[in-house]
Design a protein around this motif. Structure first.
Motif, PDB file in Angstrom:
ATOM      1  N   ALA A 115       0.878  -1.169   0.000  1.00  0.00           N
ATOM      2  CA  ALA A 115       0.000   0.000   0.000  1.00  0.00           C
ATOM      3  C   ALA A 115       0.918   1.221   0.000  1.00  0.00           C
ATOM      4  O   ALA A 115       1.754   1.369   0.897  1.00  0.00           O
ATOM      5  CB  ALA A 115      -0.898   0.008   1.223  1.00  0.00           C
ATOM      6  N   ALA A 116       0.769   2.065  -1.018  1.00  0.00           N
ATOM      7  CA  ALA A 116       1.707   3.181  -1.172  1.00  0.00           C
ATOM      8  C   ALA A 116       0.974   4.492  -1.384  1.00  0.00           C
ATOM      9  O   ALA A 116      -0.027   4.540  -2.098  1.00  0.00           O
ATOM     10  CB  ALA A 116       2.626   2.921  -2.358  1.00  0.00           C
ATOM     11  N   GLY A 117       1.508   5.537  -0.789  1.00  0.00           N
ATOM     12  CA  GLY A 117       0.949   6.860  -1.007  1.00  0.00           C
ATOM     13  C   GLY A 117       1.189   7.354  -2.413  1.00  0.00           C
ATOM     14  O   GLY A 117       0.357   8.035  -2.999  1.00  0.00           O
ATOM     15  N   SER A 118       2.331   6.982  -2.966  1.00  0.00           N
ATOM     16  CA  SER A 118       2.631   7.449  -4.318  1.00  0.00           C
ATOM     17  C   SER A 118       3.287   6.383  -5.179  1.00  0.00           C
ATOM     18  O   SER A 118       2.802   6.059  -6.252  1.00  0.00           O
ATOM     19  CB  SER A 118       3.500   8.710  -4.286  1.00  0.00           C
ATOM     20  OG  SER A 118       4.666   8.484  -3.532  1.00  0.00           O
ATOM     21  N   ASP A 119       4.374   5.781  -4.739  1.00  0.00           N
ATOM     22  CA  ASP A 119       5.179   4.949  -5.630  1.00  0.00           C
ATOM     23  C   ASP A 119       5.122   3.461  -5.305  1.00  0.00           C
ATOM     24  O   ASP A 119       4.651   2.667  -6.091  1.00  0.00           O
ATOM     25  CB  ASP A 119       6.625   5.457  -5.596  1.00  0.00           C
ATOM     26  CG  ASP A 119       7.526   4.712  -6.538  1.00  0.00           C
ATOM     27  OD1 ASP A 119       8.566   4.218  -6.079  1.00  0.00           O
ATOM     28  OD2 ASP A 119       7.188   4.607  -7.726  1.00  0.00           O
ATOM     29  N   GLY A 120       5.647   3.042  -4.181  1.00  0.00           N
ATOM     30  CA  GLY A 120       5.608   1.648  -3.755  1.00  0.00           C
ATOM     31  C   GLY A 120       6.758   0.781  -4.211  1.00  0.00           C
ATOM     32  O   GLY A 120       6.966  -0.312  -3.682  1.00  0.00           O
TER      33      GLY A 120
END
Length: 163
Positions: free
Chosen positions: A93-98
């Protein structure tokens, strides 16, 4: 009966929801016993008694969450050389990239000689402000379905001996 171990860590709910959805998908396979453990609870014996793995965590500051990294650190050497060839999948689970967390998890799993059955599943929450990052997360229906499908695919592959 083969066993699938799902190890997860989540602070704001997204990675937990991913792991739960994947578990629902895997639970549909009658030949597989699905076990879910929070990263802080999972021990070397849990890893050794499983036939396949699904690891789910958030990405924090371009890396796995600290609790997930601690799980890998604590269990790395006790199982080294004893999990070779077992299948796994990763969920981030990533805010932007991961990709940083996925790369870090992939490196650890390569060291354990685990076999990836899919590219890491990265679900973006698009949280970019301090308030959004700290807020409880929910997944879209499409993201939940993707997680269910990954869990089901891993379980069916284990049951059929494909992995």
């Amino acid at each position: 009966m083969k066993r699938l171990l799902i190890v997860w860590h989540s602070r704001t709910g997204a990675a937990r929801a991913m792991a739960e959805a994947a578990a629902r998908g895997a639970d549909a396979e009658p030949e597989i016993e699905v076990r879910r453990l929070e990263a802080s609870e999972a021990q070397a014996d849990d890893l050794l008694s499983a036939d396949g793995y699904l690891f789910a965590c958030p990405e924090n500051l371009a890396a796995m969450s600290g609790a997930m990294k601690e799980f890998f650190d604590r269990n790395y050497y006790p199982v080294l050389g004893r999990l070779n060839g077992r299948p796994y999948a990763a969920m981030i689970a990533a805010g932007s990239d991961g990709t940083g967390a996925a790369r870090q998890m992939g490196g650890i799993c390569t060291g354990w000689r685990l076999k990836p059955i899919a590219e890491p599943l990265i679900i973006g929450t698009h949280a970019q402000t301090p308030e959004a990052i700290a807020a409880e997360k929910t997944l879209s229906a499409a993201d939940v379905k993707t997680c269910v499908d990954l869990g089901a695919g891993l379980a069916v592959g284990l049951a059929l001996g494909v992995f």
